[in-house]
Design an enzyme around this catalytic site. Structure first.
Site, PDB file in Angstrom:
ATOM      1  N   VAL A  25       0.875  -1.175   0.000  1.00 31.21           N
ATOM      2  CA  VAL A  25       0.000   0.000   0.000  1.00 31.21           C
ATOM      3  C   VAL A  25       0.911   1.224   0.000  1.00 31.21           C
ATOM      4  O   VAL A  25       1.664   1.427   0.957  1.00 31.21           O
ATOM      5  CB  VAL A  25      -0.896   0.016   1.261  1.00 31.21           C
ATOM      6  CG1 VAL A  25      -1.717   1.302   1.332  1.00 31.21           C
ATOM      7  CG2 VAL A  25      -1.816  -1.207   1.293  1.00 31.21           C
ATOM      8  N   VAL A  51      -3.094  -2.796   5.040  1.00 27.88           N
ATOM      9  CA  VAL A  51      -1.661  -3.114   5.025  1.00 27.88           C
ATOM     10  C   VAL A  51      -1.381  -4.443   5.736  1.00 27.88           C
ATOM     11  O   VAL A  51      -0.470  -5.167   5.359  1.00 27.88           O
ATOM     12  CB  VAL A  51      -0.805  -1.986   5.630  1.00 27.88           C
ATOM     13  CG1 VAL A  51       0.609  -2.072   5.074  1.00 27.88           C
ATOM     14  CG2 VAL A  51      -1.401  -0.635   5.330  1.00 27.88           C
ATOM     15  N   LEU A 421      -6.769 -13.830  13.354  1.00 31.31           N
ATOM     16  CA  LEU A 421      -8.001 -13.822  12.568  1.00 31.31           C
ATOM     17  C   LEU A 421      -7.833 -12.895  11.369  1.00 31.31           C
ATOM     18  O   LEU A 421      -7.190 -11.849  11.466  1.00 31.31           O
ATOM     19  CB  LEU A 421      -9.166 -13.352  13.427  1.00 31.31           C
ATOM     20  CG  LEU A 421      -9.705 -14.380  14.417  1.00 31.31           C
ATOM     21  CD1 LEU A 421     -10.619 -13.716  15.439  1.00 31.31           C
ATOM     22  CD2 LEU A 421     -10.443 -15.498  13.690  1.00 31.31           C
ATOM     23  N   LEU A 476     -18.312 -16.718  17.366  1.00 23.42           N
ATOM     24  CA  LEU A 476     -16.872 -16.905  17.588  1.00 23.42           C
ATOM     25  C   LEU A 476     -16.747 -18.314  18.176  1.00 23.42           C
ATOM     26  O   LEU A 476     -16.547 -18.505  19.380  1.00 23.42           O
ATOM     27  CB  LEU A 476     -16.341 -15.870  18.589  1.00 23.42           C
ATOM     28  CG  LEU A 476     -16.022 -14.452  18.087  1.00 23.42           C
ATOM     29  CD1 LEU A 476     -17.259 -13.776  17.491  1.00 23.42           C
ATOM     30  CD2 LEU A 476     -15.503 -13.585  19.221  1.00 23.42           C
ATOM     31  N   ILE A 479     -14.173 -19.705  20.664  1.00 22.01           N
ATOM     32  CA  ILE A 479     -14.195 -19.023  21.962  1.00 22.01           C
ATOM     33  C   ILE A 479     -15.485 -19.379  22.706  1.00 22.01           C
ATOM     34  O   ILE A 479     -15.473 -19.550  23.926  1.00 22.01           O
ATOM     35  CB  ILE A 479     -14.046 -17.503  21.776  1.00 22.01           C
ATOM     36  CG1 ILE A 479     -12.853 -17.189  20.856  1.00 22.01           C
ATOM     37  CG2 ILE A 479     -13.883 -16.805  23.118  1.00 22.01           C
ATOM     38  CD1 ILE A 479     -11.546 -17.845  21.249  1.00 22.01           C
TER      39      ILE A 479
HETATM   40  C1  LIG Z   1      -6.796 -11.137  16.164  1.00 19.19           C
HETATM   41  C2  LIG Z   1      -7.411 -12.235  16.955  1.00 19.19           C
HETATM   42  N1  LIG Z   1      -8.271 -11.959  17.947  1.00 19.19           N
HETATM   43  C3  LIG Z   1      -8.838 -12.964  18.659  1.00 19.19           C
HETATM   44  C4  LIG Z   1      -8.511 -14.271  18.416  1.00 19.19           C
HETATM   45  C5  LIG Z   1      -9.116 -15.381  19.259  1.00 19.19           C
HETATM   46  N2  LIG Z   1      -9.978 -16.235  18.445  1.00 19.19           N
HETATM   47  C6  LIG Z   1      -9.568 -17.426  17.993  1.00 19.19           C
HETATM   48  S1  LIG Z   1     -10.735 -18.215  17.115  1.00 19.19           S
HETATM   49  C7  LIG Z   1     -11.846 -16.981  17.363  1.00 19.19           C
HETATM   50  C8  LIG Z   1     -13.245 -17.089  16.816  1.00 19.19           C
HETATM   51  C9  LIG Z   1     -13.248 -17.505  15.409  1.00 19.19           C
HETATM   52  O1  LIG Z   1     -14.550 -17.453  14.914  1.00 19.19           O
HETATM   53  P1  LIG Z   1     -14.829 -17.948  13.447  1.00 19.19           P
HETATM   54  O2  LIG Z   1     -13.824 -17.405  12.521  1.00 19.19           O
HETATM   55  O3  LIG Z   1     -16.258 -17.671  13.127  1.00 19.19           O
HETATM   56  O4  LIG Z   1     -14.536 -19.511  13.529  1.00 19.19           O
HETATM   57  P2  LIG Z   1     -15.339 -20.659  14.319  1.00 19.19           P
HETATM   58  O5  LIG Z   1     -14.539 -20.969  15.546  1.00 19.19           O
HETATM   59  O6  LIG Z   1     -16.712 -20.136  14.650  1.00 19.19           O
HETATM   60  O7  LIG Z   1     -15.347 -21.806  13.350  1.00 19.19           O
HETATM   61  C10 LIG Z   1     -11.290 -15.951  18.114  1.00 19.19           C
HETATM   62  C11 LIG Z   1     -11.995 -14.718  18.514  1.00 19.19           C
HETATM   63  C12 LIG Z   1      -7.571 -14.505  17.376  1.00 19.19           C
HETATM   64  N3  LIG Z   1      -7.173 -15.736  17.050  1.00 19.19           N
HETATM   65  N4  LIG Z   1      -7.065 -13.481  16.655  1.00 19.19           N
HETATM   66 MG   LIG Z   2     -17.924 -18.803  13.522  1.00 21.07          MG
END
Ligand SMILES: Cc1ncc(C[n+]2csc(CCOP(=O)(O)OP(=O)(O)O)c2C)c(N)n1
Ligand SMILES: [Mg+2]
Length: 591
Positions: A25, A51, A421, A476, A479
């Site tokens: 960027v 970025v 994430l 989530l 979590i």
């Molecule tokens: C930047 C960041 N913040 C928080 C987390 C903690 N975390 C791990 S998995 C998750 C939820 C993921 O949700 P989703 O992508 O919908 O997947 P699912 O578990 O529902 O299949 C979170 C908040 C992380 N890994 N990275």
């Molecule tokens: Mg999910």
């Protein structure tokens, strides 16, 4: 001596070090570098929408092909801080990427200039070198050293921060006689290989653990050769997944607390000797060390000397690049086999193989809303041996590891340690840029998908097609599952009534509309029977339009995926089985 701007010298070096692709960027403070890239013409540039996305694209690009070094470029201030997550993820997984940032002029660094931040200090713990280059004449040396460090020993990222006036300054530099510095890789000695082999020969139930270092060293072929020569089963780690094909008779499955197979854990627990190569005894692989170590002897081979003994003291440690160590191990094993001095392992290998048939998890559910296990079953059926999977974090990623199959190194591309994430989409774009002919399939939960969703527009603009499977539980999920321990379901809901899409029934974001708005194709699936046609249609749309294609699967809201605290204490929330009809695409059922 040719004279040129320092920014031009930097680009000349990038070209000579083999960099042909940048992700970035631009901004005012990095414009001289962009001008030099434009004038040079050998580096194509993909414009990210965030970025952080550029940094993860660079990671995906490196991870996709041996020898690649992904380049991400941003301006001063927030561009550098946005890329910090990429540097963390790259360093944690031993992935070389080069991050170049613009910076305020040298004389203004301490004056709180607009977008002047000490990015080198911020990046230092996450990089092998983080340097604000203050002298224009140091620019060539800084870049030369950067490539030397990224490739040597344990690979990892580097940040070079270029003040505006340093980029603009004229220096003497001769690109014609530039040469990369030699790469340093520690190598095992024959005596060390012989000692490791003696210990392996003395064991009754040995296993090999293949970590990401085997893939980084491009040594998967040697690993398989060594396993075949000795007849010893292999447990790949999450980062080493693909080092041996899933359907190889000696693949024993993965071990761990989450991204693992029931049979992989059982085999590890049944073993009496573990030879780990290019792995780091990650805590989600080992679980509690008492359980992991009890009754077993360990040899650890790693390229980074200080990794030996970091997590626990092995019985024997060897500092070596995985490729060099395996070359010696293969030679020594071959010699011993020819001399009839290698013990037979077929009974033990058969015992391990039998577990792969007996210790399965059910995937064949017909429920509506769809159970996630079924999604992976259908993916196994649709995508062949050559698919390249990309994933980040969440129940989606854990279940993908439990149920999908990987047959080649670098075909499971995952940010194993950092798990940020949002990583999946940009990393998949980097993989597409590195291997435009590949079938790339990304797998995300709804939250991972939403984190850097704008990067889909990059795929549409630059024609980087991949299939993005989104398993949408409107939660989530990982979590939510871990909050069971706190008896709560708090701040983890993604559900709301979307005023523009009441038909979503409270699932919140209309991912199909967002994806279409960003220039991609998108399909939504509600019924298990529609999964296969939708995945096939996605492949076809991807080929036709050359843009990312999203397949959103509406899942049941609450699913608990198997996981635990110890290798012998993994909770199975769904049915376990040994029946083909329950798990028709389990690897042992495919022969
Ligand atoms: C930047 C960041 N913040 C928080 C987390 C903690 N975390 C791990 S998995 C998750 C939820 C993921 O949700 P989703 O992508 O919908 O997947 P699912 O578990 O529902 O299949 C979170 C908040 C992380 N890994 N990275
Ligand atoms: Mg999910």
């Amino acid at each position: 001596m040719p004279r040129m701007r320092a920014a031009q010298a930097a680009v000349e070096i990038l070209q000579r070090e083999g960099v042909a692709q940048a992700f970035g960027v631009p901004g005012a403070a990095i414009n001289p570098f962009y001008a030099a890239m434009r004038a040079n013409g050998s580096i194509s540039h993909i414009l990210a929408r965030h970025v952080e996305g550029a940094a993860h694209m660079a990671e995906g690009y490196t991870r996709a092909r041996a020898g690649n070094i992904g380049l991400c470029v941003g301006t001063s201030g927030p561009a550098g801080t946005d890329m910090i997550t990429g540097l963390y993820s790259a360093s944690a997984d031993s992935i070389p990427i080069l991050c170049i940032t613009g910076q305020a002029p040298v004389a203004r660094l301490h004056k709180e200039d607009f977008q002047a931040v000490d990015i080198a200090s911020i990046a230092r713990p996450l990089t092998k070198m983080a340097m604000t280059v203050l002298e224009p004449a140091q620019v060539p040396g800084a870049f030369q050293q950067a490539f030397h460090l990224m490739r040597s020993g344990r690979p990892g990222p580097v940040l070079i921060d270029l003040p505006f006036d340093v980029q603009m300054a004229e220096i003497d530099f001769d690109p014609g006689t530039y040469a990369p510095l030699p790469v340093y890789k520690p190598a095992a000695t024959p005596a060390q290989a012989a000692r490791a082999l003696d210990m392996l020969a003395a064991a009754r139930r040995p296993v090999l653990i293949a970590g990401g270092g085997v893939i980084n060293a491009d040594a998967a072929g040697l690993l398989v050769e060594f396993a075949e020569l000795t007849g010893v089963p292999v447990i790949p780690t999450l980062m080493g997944w693909g080092a041996i094909p899933d359907d190889h008779p000696l693949t024993a499955g993965m071990a761990g607390l989450q991204a693992a197979h029931r049979y992989g854990n059982a085999t590890l627990l049944a073993s009496d000797f573990v030879l780990g190569i290019g792995n780091r005894w990650a805590n989600r692989h080992t679980g509690g060390l008492d359980t992991y170590r009890r009754g077993r002897t360990f040899v650890h081979i790693d390229v980074e000397p200080t990794q030996i003994g970091r997590v626990f003291a092995p019985d024997y440690g060897i500092v070596s690049d995985a490729g060099s160590a395996l070359t010696l191990l293969v030679a020594a094993a071959r010699e011993r086999r020819e001399a009839g001095r290698l013990p037979g392992r077929s009974a033990w290998a058969q015992e391990c193989a039998a577990r792969k048939r007996a210790m399965l998890r059910r995937t064949h559910f017909d429920d509506v809303p769809i159970k996630p296990q079924r999604v992976y079953e259908e993916m196994n059926a649709v995508f062949g041996r050559d698919v390249r999977y990309v994933s980040a974090i969440g129940l989606s990623q854990i279940a993908a590891a439990q149920f999908l199959h990987v047959y080649h190194p670098r075909h499971w591309i995952n940010c194993g340690q950092a798990g940020p994430l949002g990583w999946t989409i940009p990393a998949a774009l980097g993989v597409c840029a590195a291997d435009p002919e590949a079938t790339v399939v990304a797998i995300s939960g709804d939250y991972d998908f939403q984190f850097l969703i704008e990067e889909l527009a990059v795929g549409a603009q630059f024609n980087l097609p991949f299939v993005q499977v989104v398993v949408n539980n409107s939660y989530l999920g990982l979590i939510r599952q871990s909050q069971r321990a706190f008896d709560m379901d708090y701040c983890v809901q993604l559900s709301f009534e979307n005023v523009n899409a009441p038909e979503l029934g409270g699932y919140g974001v209309d991912h199909v509309k967002v994806a279409e708005g960003l220039g991609c194709k998108a399909l939504r699936v509600h019924e298990p029977g529609d999964l296969r046609p939708a995945l096939e249609k996605a492949r076809q749309l991807m080929a036709e339009y050359r843009v990312p294609v999203v397949v959103e699967v509406i899942l049941e809201r609450v699913t608990n995926v198997a996981m635990g605290t110890e290798l012998d204490n993994v909770t199975e929330f769904e049915q376990t089985t040994s029946l083909r009809e329950d798990a028709p695409t389990a690897i042992a059922m495919l022969d």
